[in-house]
Design a protein around this motif. Sequence first.
Motif, short mmCIF file in Angstrom:
data_model
loop_
_atom_site.label_atom_id
_atom_site.label_comp_id
_atom_site.label_asym_id
_atom_site.label_seq_id
_atom_site.Cartn_x
_atom_site.Cartn_y
_atom_site.Cartn_z
N GLN A 67 0.79 -1.22 0.00
CA GLN A 67 0.00 0.00 0.00
C GLN A 67 0.83 1.29 0.00
OE1 GLN A 67 -2.45 -1.81 3.27
NE2 GLN A 67 -4.05 -0.68 2.17
N LEU A 68 2.11 1.23 0.23
CA LEU A 68 2.95 2.43 0.28
C LEU A 68 3.83 2.48 -0.97
CD1 LEU A 68 3.80 4.88 1.94
CD2 LEU A 68 5.55 3.46 3.00
N GLU A 69 3.73 3.60 -1.70
CA GLU A 69 4.41 3.74 -2.98
C GLU A 69 5.24 5.02 -3.01
OE1 GLU A 69 3.09 3.92 -7.68
OE2 GLU A 69 1.64 4.48 -6.15
N ALA A 70 6.50 4.89 -3.39
CA ALA A 70 7.35 6.06 -3.65
C ALA A 70 7.02 6.54 -5.06
CB ALA A 70 8.82 5.70 -3.54
N LYS A 71 6.89 7.86 -5.25
CA LYS A 71 6.44 8.40 -6.53
C LYS A 71 7.38 9.50 -7.02
CE LYS A 71 2.68 8.31 -8.13
NZ LYS A 71 1.49 7.88 -8.77
N VAL A 72 7.43 9.64 -8.34
CA VAL A 72 8.11 10.76 -8.99
C VAL A 72 7.21 11.18 -10.14
CG1 VAL A 72 9.52 9.29 -10.49
CG2 VAL A 72 10.28 11.60 -9.98
N GLY A 73 7.07 12.49 -10.33
CA GLY A 73 6.23 12.98 -11.41
C GLY A 73 6.84 14.22 -12.06
N LEU A 74 6.68 14.33 -13.35
CA LEU A 74 7.14 15.49 -14.10
C LEU A 74 5.90 16.12 -14.73
CD1 LEU A 74 9.49 17.17 -15.24
CD2 LEU A 74 9.55 15.57 -17.16
N SER A 75 5.62 17.38 -14.36
CA SER A 75 4.43 18.03 -14.89
C SER A 75 4.79 19.32 -15.61
CB SER A 75 3.42 18.33 -13.77
OG SER A 75 3.90 19.34 -12.93
N ALA A 76 3.98 19.65 -16.60
CA ALA A 76 4.12 20.91 -17.33
C ALA A 76 2.75 21.58 -17.36
CB ALA A 76 4.62 20.67 -18.75
N THR A 77 2.72 22.86 -17.04
CA THR A 77 1.50 23.65 -17.08
C THR A 77 1.70 24.75 -18.11
OG1 THR A 77 1.13 23.23 -14.74
CG2 THR A 77 -0.06 25.09 -15.72
N THR A 78 0.75 24.88 -19.02
CA THR A 78 0.88 25.88 -20.08
C THR A 78 -0.34 26.79 -20.11
OG1 THR A 78 -0.10 24.43 -21.74
CG2 THR A 78 2.29 24.37 -21.52
N THR A 79 -0.09 28.07 -20.35
CA THR A 79 -1.13 29.06 -20.60
C THR A 79 -0.74 29.79 -21.87
OG1 THR A 79 -0.11 30.94 -19.46
CG2 THR A 79 -1.35 29.39 -18.08
N ALA A 80 -1.55 30.76 -22.25
CA ALA A 80 -1.21 31.56 -23.43
C ALA A 80 0.02 32.42 -23.19
CB ALA A 80 -2.39 32.44 -23.80
N ASP A 81 0.32 32.72 -21.90
CA ASP A 81 1.41 33.64 -21.57
C ASP A 81 2.70 32.98 -21.11
OD1 ASP A 81 -0.30 35.79 -22.14
OD2 ASP A 81 -1.09 35.76 -20.09
N PHE A 82 2.63 31.81 -20.49
CA PHE A 82 3.83 31.22 -19.92
C PHE A 82 3.70 29.71 -19.80
CE2 PHE A 82 1.05 32.52 -16.48
CZ PHE A 82 1.01 31.41 -15.67
N THR A 83 4.83 29.06 -19.55
CA THR A 83 4.88 27.63 -19.28
C THR A 83 5.72 27.43 -18.02
OG1 THR A 83 4.75 27.06 -21.61
CG2 THR A 83 5.64 25.38 -20.14
N PHE A 84 5.22 26.60 -17.13
CA PHE A 84 6.03 26.26 -15.96
C PHE A 84 5.80 24.80 -15.64
CE2 PHE A 84 2.04 27.71 -14.12
CZ PHE A 84 1.81 26.80 -13.11
N GLY A 85 6.64 24.26 -14.79
CA GLY A 85 6.51 22.85 -14.46
C GLY A 85 7.17 22.52 -13.15
N THR A 86 7.01 21.28 -12.76
CA THR A 86 7.62 20.79 -11.53
C THR A 86 8.11 19.37 -11.70
OG1 THR A 86 5.50 19.99 -10.66
CG2 THR A 86 6.16 22.22 -10.02
#
Length: 167
Positions: A67-86
């Motif tokens: 039931q316990l899981e180590a996780k890693v995630g790569l995300s990108a968020t985009t709008t008309a003005d900028f892009t950022f991620g984590t």
Amino acid sequence: MNKPWIAVSAAVLLASPGADAAGVGEGDFEAGISVSLTKTEIEFGGITQDQDFGIIELSGGRFFTDQLEAKVGLSATTTADFTFGTLRLGADYLFSNKAPGDVVPFAGGGFALGMFDTETDYLDLHGGIKYFFRERTSLEARLGFQSPTDSAYDSIVELLVGLNVYF
């Protein structure tokens, strides 16, 4: 910090009953993709405006217990003005068995390192459900809250839906 409380909490989480013969559990890997389309109000220099943005996240994890899981995630968020991620590093805890037809609630947290146009990092808390529609495949709905480590940035609330496979 109250160290006995931390030790008792860890012992309870690690001693919880595991998944039965579902085939997803300790030692398995998860790979997933999640998306979100959102409209929100953002304030730039004292002017409030509506912004549409999209989020795409690729994630992976490894179960250290059933039931316990180590996780890693790569995300990108985009709008008309900028892009950022984590780049998100953390853990998820699944609260029940993972057999086909099961709806499994989960909660987790971690640390999200800012990337692209993001100059801050975030503390991440999230929860949701996974629906195991096949033995090694699930649909996921997740509600997350990210609090920035720099007060110049706003907190982020995101609702993502995705697909996970296990191997």
